[in-house]
Design an enzyme around this catalytic site. Structure first.
Site, short mmCIF file in Angstrom:
data_model
loop_
_atom_site.label_atom_id
_atom_site.label_comp_id
_atom_site.label_asym_id
_atom_site.label_seq_id
_atom_site.Cartn_x
_atom_site.Cartn_y
_atom_site.Cartn_z
N HIS A 53 7.93 -27.90 1.78
CA HIS A 53 6.90 -28.76 1.08
C HIS A 53 5.79 -27.99 0.22
O HIS A 53 5.02 -28.41 -0.22
CB HIS A 53 6.21 -29.63 2.04
CG HIS A 53 7.22 -30.27 3.00
ND1 HIS A 53 7.78 -31.62 2.70
CD2 HIS A 53 7.63 -29.85 4.33
CE1 HIS A 53 8.59 -31.74 3.92
NE2 HIS A 53 8.35 -30.76 4.79
N LYS A 70 -12.93 2.34 -3.11
CA LYS A 70 -14.00 2.48 -2.30
C LYS A 70 -15.10 3.33 -3.13
O LYS A 70 -16.17 3.05 -3.08
CB LYS A 70 -13.60 3.44 -1.25
CG LYS A 70 -12.51 2.60 -0.24
CD LYS A 70 -12.28 3.49 1.18
CE LYS A 70 -11.59 2.96 1.93
NZ LYS A 70 -11.03 3.72 3.00
N GLU A 119 0.82 -1.21 -0.30
CA GLU A 119 0.07 -0.11 0.08
C GLU A 119 0.95 1.31 0.01
O GLU A 119 0.46 2.24 -0.64
CB GLU A 119 -0.91 0.05 1.28
CG GLU A 119 -2.12 1.07 1.12
CD GLU A 119 -3.17 0.83 2.23
OE1 GLU A 119 -4.08 0.00 1.73
OE2 GLU A 119 -3.03 1.53 3.29
#
Length: 529
Positions: free
Chosen positions: A353, A461, A324
């Site tokens: 793994h 937003k 950000e």
């Protein structure tokens, strides 16, 4: 076998050269396998010195967030005396004391729900930096004076799962964290908890605490409804750097952590990373490492590999802090640069793994940051070799996997830095957070982006609000007469694909709108029942 002592001596000297240490808390930042050398540091030095000067100006109160004409002062939170005005430092100190006093009263039962000895649960409602910092601290430190639950999304099913885990809200403290007071996800979580309190027949206000900016929507609501307490977050503290504010300190204190030790660790690292000599400054070296690995353009991702279960959430925390801050389309001159630094990670030795295979042999599109913790556990460990009491322990295997993986990557030209902590506690976690905060600030200066605003988040937003407005329009357009999504889109003068997506969601949930026919945009119709 004959040892090449000359080579070993040279390697030891090189290791000492690219190593920074902090005495308290004990932390080693090791760049021996980072690919940094004197030539690279010399090439970076003018930019690093300019960046360090800019960081000094930032700490002195320069306007760092030009978009909003704000200072950026998260460093003052652990060194109030450095605040540019005495009243800022005083308020920081007063808030810290209030947090500690409040937590003490909760733990002692002086603040308790009606009919119960004390509060037993902490429910945090926030999102992004308002949740990630407390989540990291709670998981890393393992403090459990209260059981800890978080609502950090607006997913109804997720909310139901958290509330089911909380159970009775009678003995729960509810901390609502929102700087502006208008963040939809946090507001939705708060309203869901309010509704749950009403269903259970308990009041929300007597167990609610707000962490917000004075005068915000949330602050006004908390005052009007007489919530239990309100703590400030200031406009010069960004969400992703708010862990040393009330956003992080209040939950930590309520959970039983030593918040002053956490702040002291951060302050110690801040002091170490104020050095004007780049080669002795661990944050400057970290930023130079990032810059050289990504060619100054973020061409390689940073893989964060903590070999400690307690630090599982570190990569998630750093994703927001780094991405950000640095992911910007424009530089500060207004040029299109599309900068950034991608971050991902898991924990060792789980990654032995998982994706270490690709790190070692696949695309060379990353560099690594290992986090090593020397203290295995409190107390002794048993041998993991049967009938060999002095054999390697589980912790020895873990450390061996880290050192072996690091060496295997380096042998194939994949570079890394290693942070070694003595143990995971409040002081070391504070120092770890501060190191990355400062490295982000320095790197932002090197690539000339504003690391302290987030226009992309704000754009998202605004786009989401447009969708919500359209959804309300679509709902009004659905009547008792069956219509296709294309017809409804034409009536709304909207994108047919988006209208179809909205109708899909409405019809899948308990609303008055249902779909007739197969889920095919060309033939399905929608009707209000």
């Amino acid at each position: 076998m004959t040892l090449d002592r000359t080579r070993l001596t040279a390697q030891a000297a090189e290791f000492q050269r690219w190593r920074c240490t902090l005495d308290d808390p004990p932390i080693e930042v090791d760049f021996a396998m980072s690919g940094l050398d004197q030539a690279r540091i010399d090439a970076s030095e003018p930019g690093l010195r300019a960046a360090l000067a800019a960081m000094q100006a930032l700490e002195a109160g320069a306007t760092a967030n030009a978009d909003e004409q704000r200072m950026v002062g998260h460093y003052w939170l652990r060194a109030p005396g450095r605040a540019p005005r005495p009243e800022i430092g005083d308020e920081i100190g007063e808030t810290l004391q209030r947090i500690e006093d409040f937590a003490r009263r909760v733990h002692a039962g002086d603040l308790a729900p009606a009919g119960a000895k004390r509060f037993a649960k902490l429910l945090l409602i926030g999102i992004g930096g308002s949740a990630l910092g407390p989540m990291l601290a709670a998981d890393a430190l393992g403090c459990a004076a209260l059981s800890f639950h978080i609502l950090d999304n607006t997913d109804p099913d997720g909310i139901d799962r958290v509330l089911a885990a909380v159970g009775s809200l009678h003995d729960a403290l509810c901390v609502v964290v929102s700087k502006s007071g208008g963040t939809p996800e946090t507001r939705n979580g708060m309203l869901e908890v309010m509704a749950a309190c009403e269903r259970q027949g308990v009041g929300f206000a007597p167990r609610a605490i707000a962490v917000t900016t004075e005068g915000s929507t949330l602050h006004r609501r908390a005052s009007a409804e007489q919530w239990l307490e309100t703590f400030p977050i200031w406009d010069w503290v960004g969400g992703r750097t708010s862990i040393t504010s009330a956003v992080g300190l209040l939950p930590m204190a309520l959970l039983g952590a030593d918040v002053r030790a956490f702040l002291a660790g951060a302050a110690a690292m801040d002091q170490a990373t104020r050095s004007c000599e780049p080669a002795r400054n661990p944050a400057a070296l970290m930023a130079a490492f990032w810059w050289h690995e990504g060619g100054g353009e973020g061409r390689r991702a940073m893989v964060v590999l903590p070999y400690k279960d307690r630090l599982l959430l570190l990569s998630r925390y750093l994703q927001q802090l780094v991405m950000e801050s640095l992911g910007k389309r424009l530089d500060r001159q207004g040029h299109v640069v599309e900068q950034g630094l991608s971050v991902y990670g898991n924990k060792g030795s789980t990654d032995q793994h998982a994706y270490v295979q690709q790190l070692r042999d696949g695309r060379h599109d990353f560099f690594a940051v290992f986090v090593r913790v020397l203290r295995d556990r409190e107390g002794p460990s048993a041998s993991m070799v049967e009938d060999e009491p002095r054999g390697p322990t589980a912790g020895a295997y873990l450390d061996g996997f880290l050192l072996g993986t690091r060496a295997a990557l380096y042998e194939n030209g994949r570079h890394s830095a290693t942070l070694t902590l003595d143990r995971v506690d409040e002081r070391s976690l504070g120092a770890l957070v501060a190191l990355f905060e400062r490295a982000v600030g320095i790197y932002g200066e090197l690539i000339d982006v504003n690391a302290y605003h987030q226009p992309g988040v704000e754009a998202g937003k605004k786009a989401a609000q447009k969708v919500l407005d359209l959804a309300a329009q679509v709902q009004r357009a659905v009547t008792g007469d069956a219509k296709t999504s294309a017809t409804i889109a034409a009536e709304a003068d909207a994108d047919p694909h988006l209208v179809w997506c909205i109708l899909q969601h409405l019809a899948a949930n308990p609303t008055s709108i249902r779909r007739i026919g197969a889920p095919d945009p060309a033939t399905a119709t929608f009707v209000r029942t």
